[in-house]
Design an enzyme around this catalytic site. Sequence first.
Site, mmCIF file in Angstrom:
data_model
loop_
_atom_site.group_PDB
_atom_site.id
_atom_site.type_symbol
_atom_site.label_atom_id
_atom_site.label_comp_id
_atom_site.label_asym_id
_atom_site.label_seq_id
_atom_site.Cartn_x
_atom_site.Cartn_y
_atom_site.Cartn_z
ATOM 1 N N GLY A 65 0.808 -1.217 0.000
ATOM 2 C CA GLY A 65 0.000 0.000 0.000
ATOM 3 C C GLY A 65 0.840 1.266 0.000
ATOM 4 O O GLY A 65 0.323 2.367 -0.215
ATOM 5 N N SER B 87 2.343 -5.546 -3.476
ATOM 6 C CA SER B 87 0.966 -5.838 -3.042
ATOM 7 C C SER B 87 0.548 -7.269 -3.386
ATOM 8 O O SER B 87 1.258 -7.997 -4.086
ATOM 9 C CB SER B 87 0.015 -4.867 -3.729
ATOM 10 O OG SER B 87 -0.087 -5.233 -5.100
ATOM 11 N N CYS B 88 -0.630 -7.621 -2.933
ATOM 12 C CA CYS B 88 -1.161 -8.968 -3.200
ATOM 13 C C CYS B 88 -1.308 -9.219 -4.703
ATOM 14 O O CYS B 88 -0.897 -10.261 -5.208
ATOM 15 C CB CYS B 88 -2.492 -9.162 -2.489
ATOM 16 S SG CYS B 88 -3.659 -7.800 -2.706
ATOM 17 N N ASN B 89 -1.886 -8.247 -5.417
ATOM 18 C CA ASN B 89 -2.058 -8.437 -6.862
ATOM 19 C C ASN B 89 -0.705 -8.533 -7.560
ATOM 20 O O ASN B 89 -0.498 -9.390 -8.431
ATOM 21 C CB ASN B 89 -2.864 -7.267 -7.452
ATOM 22 C CG ASN B 89 -4.352 -7.477 -7.247
ATOM 23 O OD1 ASN B 89 -4.890 -8.510 -7.617
ATOM 24 N ND2 ASN B 89 -5.008 -6.499 -6.645
ATOM 25 N N HIS C 167 -1.246 -1.488 -11.596
ATOM 26 C CA HIS C 167 -0.657 -2.805 -11.306
ATOM 27 C C HIS C 167 0.503 -3.158 -12.241
ATOM 28 O O HIS C 167 1.491 -3.748 -11.811
ATOM 29 C CB HIS C 167 -1.752 -3.878 -11.383
ATOM 30 C CG HIS C 167 -2.914 -3.573 -10.480
ATOM 31 N ND1 HIS C 167 -4.040 -2.901 -10.915
ATOM 32 C CD2 HIS C 167 -3.097 -3.811 -9.171
ATOM 33 C CE1 HIS C 167 -4.880 -2.749 -9.903
ATOM 34 N NE2 HIS C 167 -4.338 -3.293 -8.833
ATOM 35 N N HIS D 255 -9.047 -12.182 -5.361
ATOM 36 C CA HIS D 255 -8.970 -11.503 -6.660
ATOM 37 C C HIS D 255 -8.887 -12.590 -7.739
ATOM 38 O O HIS D 255 -8.499 -13.734 -7.464
ATOM 39 C CB HIS D 255 -7.678 -10.681 -6.798
ATOM 40 C CG HIS D 255 -7.463 -9.641 -5.750
ATOM 41 N ND1 HIS D 255 -8.264 -8.541 -5.584
ATOM 42 C CD2 HIS D 255 -6.468 -9.497 -4.826
ATOM 43 C CE1 HIS D 255 -7.787 -7.771 -4.622
ATOM 44 N NE2 HIS D 255 -6.696 -8.337 -4.137
ATOM 45 N N GLN E 157 -5.936 -12.635 -1.193
ATOM 46 C CA GLN E 157 -5.250 -11.358 -0.941
ATOM 47 C C GLN E 157 -4.733 -11.224 0.483
ATOM 48 O O GLN E 157 -3.720 -10.577 0.722
ATOM 49 C CB GLN E 157 -6.188 -10.185 -1.280
ATOM 50 C CG GLN E 157 -7.302 -9.899 -0.285
ATOM 51 C CD GLN E 157 -8.519 -10.811 -0.432
ATOM 52 O OE1 GLN E 157 -8.591 -11.585 -1.368
ATOM 53 N NE2 GLN E 157 -9.467 -10.726 0.499
HETATM 54 P P1 NAP Z 1 -5.557 -3.228 8.046
HETATM 55 O O1 NAP Z 1 -6.248 -4.532 8.125
HETATM 56 O O2 NAP Z 1 -6.361 -1.980 8.066
HETATM 57 O O3 NAP Z 1 -4.509 -3.217 9.223
HETATM 58 C C1 NAP Z 1 -3.722 -2.119 9.488
HETATM 59 C C2 NAP Z 1 -3.614 -1.969 10.987
HETATM 60 O O4 NAP Z 1 -2.744 -0.877 11.259
HETATM 61 C C3 NAP Z 1 -4.960 -1.630 11.618
HETATM 62 O O5 NAP Z 1 -5.474 -2.816 12.165
HETATM 63 C C4 NAP Z 1 -4.624 -0.586 12.647
HETATM 64 O O6 NAP Z 1 -4.673 -1.207 13.874
HETATM 65 C C5 NAP Z 1 -3.163 -0.273 12.483
HETATM 66 N N1 NAP Z 1 -2.865 1.153 12.418
HETATM 67 C C6 NAP Z 1 -3.574 2.163 11.894
HETATM 68 N N2 NAP Z 1 -2.887 3.298 11.973
HETATM 69 C C7 NAP Z 1 -1.714 3.012 12.578
HETATM 70 C C8 NAP Z 1 -0.572 3.759 12.949
HETATM 71 N N3 NAP Z 1 -0.488 5.060 12.710
HETATM 72 N N4 NAP Z 1 0.440 3.117 13.567
HETATM 73 C C9 NAP Z 1 0.386 1.795 13.812
HETATM 74 N N5 NAP Z 1 -0.676 1.034 13.488
HETATM 75 C C10 NAP Z 1 -1.702 1.646 12.868
HETATM 76 O O7 NAP Z 1 -4.637 -3.145 6.759
HETATM 77 P P2 NAP Z 1 -4.017 -4.353 5.961
HETATM 78 O O8 NAP Z 1 -5.016 -4.838 4.983
HETATM 79 O O9 NAP Z 1 -3.388 -5.312 6.903
HETATM 80 O O10 NAP Z 1 -2.922 -3.598 5.103
HETATM 81 C C11 NAP Z 1 -1.644 -3.319 5.618
HETATM 82 C C12 NAP Z 1 -0.714 -3.078 4.450
HETATM 83 O O11 NAP Z 1 -0.645 -4.279 3.680
HETATM 84 C C13 NAP Z 1 -1.160 -1.986 3.474
HETATM 85 O O12 NAP Z 1 -0.022 -1.400 2.909
HETATM 86 C C14 NAP Z 1 -1.902 -2.773 2.415
HETATM 87 O O13 NAP Z 1 -1.982 -2.102 1.180
HETATM 88 C C15 NAP Z 1 -1.037 -4.017 2.337
HETATM 89 N N6 NAP Z 1 -1.689 -5.211 1.818
HETATM 90 C C16 NAP Z 1 -2.972 -5.503 2.158
HETATM 91 C C17 NAP Z 1 -3.542 -6.645 1.637
HETATM 92 C C18 NAP Z 1 -4.960 -7.004 1.924
HETATM 93 O O14 NAP Z 1 -5.581 -7.667 1.114
HETATM 94 N N7 NAP Z 1 -5.524 -6.653 3.041
HETATM 95 C C19 NAP Z 1 -2.812 -7.497 0.823
HETATM 96 C C20 NAP Z 1 -1.471 -7.201 0.552
HETATM 97 C C21 NAP Z 1 -0.931 -6.037 1.056
HETATM 98 P P3 NAP Z 1 -5.650 -0.808 15.017
HETATM 99 O O15 NAP Z 1 -6.734 -1.806 14.883
HETATM 100 O O16 NAP Z 1 -4.824 -0.968 16.200
HETATM 101 O O17 NAP Z 1 -6.136 0.593 14.771
#
Ligand code: NAP
Length: 337
Positions: free
Chosen positions: A110, A139-141, A193, A219, A300
């Site tokens: 991200g 990223s995942c994709n 992508h 996806h 993903q």
């Molecule tokens: P997510 O589920 O929203 O998790 C992110 C976590 O970060 C939240 O649970 C939040 O925790 C915490 N957070 C928010 N603000 C913060 C801060 N300032 N400092 C520390 N922690 C903080 O997001 P995610 O899907 O895991 O994505 C994380 C990264 O992986 C992104 O870059 C995303 O693009 C990438 N990604 C995601 C996926 C996917 O499908 N989900 C796949 C591949 C890559 P709290 O609950 O404690 O607020």
Amino acid sequence: MIRVGVNGYGVIGKRVAHAITLQDDMKLVGITKTKPDFNALTAVNKRHPIYYVVPENVDLFKQHEIEVSGKLEDLLQEVDVIIDATPKNVGIFNKPLYEKAGVKAIFEGGEKADVAQCSFNTYCNYNEALNKDFIRVVSCNTTGLARTIGPLTKLGKLGKIRVVLIRRAADPVESKKGPINAIVPEFKVPSHHGPDLKTVLPGIDIVSVAVVVPTTIMHLHTVMIEVDGSFTRDDVIETFRKIPRIKLIDSNEGFASTAEIMEYARSLGRYMGDLYEIPVWKDTINIKDGELYYMQAVHQEAVVIPENIDAIRAIMGAEQDGEKSRKITDKSLGIDD
Ligand code: NAP
């Protein structure tokens, strides 16, 4: 032992944290939480030390009888490398903290590519990440595309690559996101992508477009590649078969959609029912009129977890050989060699 922290314990962070606990050469020092929600309870149940990032919320943790071990800056004092799994575009603001603490960091897809010295995929550019200070797991994709297109670049000369990405609207836990009854084109054409894949496979000629559909589980990618006739459909199947992080599936085995794939994945007994491999429908692999076609799916939530573990070894220079790291990671996660 490589001492690792995980900043951001959401969809990706909790899975990376769990995977770290399975490695013999790594120790999970702690994770961060902004608030004491159900994910904090997961961390408590898994005995991961919790560090806070929002000082005003420390009392909330106390009210919920959740012990905190200190603040993020304290965690940074105890680790060699931090996984930044905070939401999209938040990691860039954390980077100065990591620099100040002298801690290496691995960002997620991200973040924009320039947050790090290089983007990372085990099969494409493990060596480039060796001993760096900041790297980014794509990223995942992009990881899904790198897993299959990367090996194909070694099979023969590829012409123009066209990919149509059918993207899941939200992760299963994201109850407030949509759409629930619409197909939404990504109006940036071509989509980001293709360029993102070039961060780990710079030599390719690729263009991608994407739509978002009302599903949460996976996806799906339709891949079309101009080929020069130097390899056959069987060569492609053999290439994919040899790669443990690709799983060849067949509609004749009942894999009629992403639903059956994830039902199968849940039967594997892995953490969170995850599928780390990229499933490619064997029956969609075809070469016709100088073009190779195939369809693949991406879980993903899970696909980047093996790469995050390899990224830790690479950034620490703990394993010089990407293939050796891959084998160690895959064994720990139950991915068959
Ligand atoms: P997510 O589920 O929203 O998790 C992110 C976590 O970060 C939240 O649970 C939040 O925790 C915490 N957070 C928010 N603000 C913060 C801060 N300032 N400092 C520390 N922690 C903080 O997001 P995610 O899907 O895991 O994505 C994380 C990264 O992986 C992104 O870059 C995303 O693009 C990438 N990604 C995601 C996926 C996917 O499908 N989900 C796949 C591949 C890559 P709290 O609950 O404690 O607020």
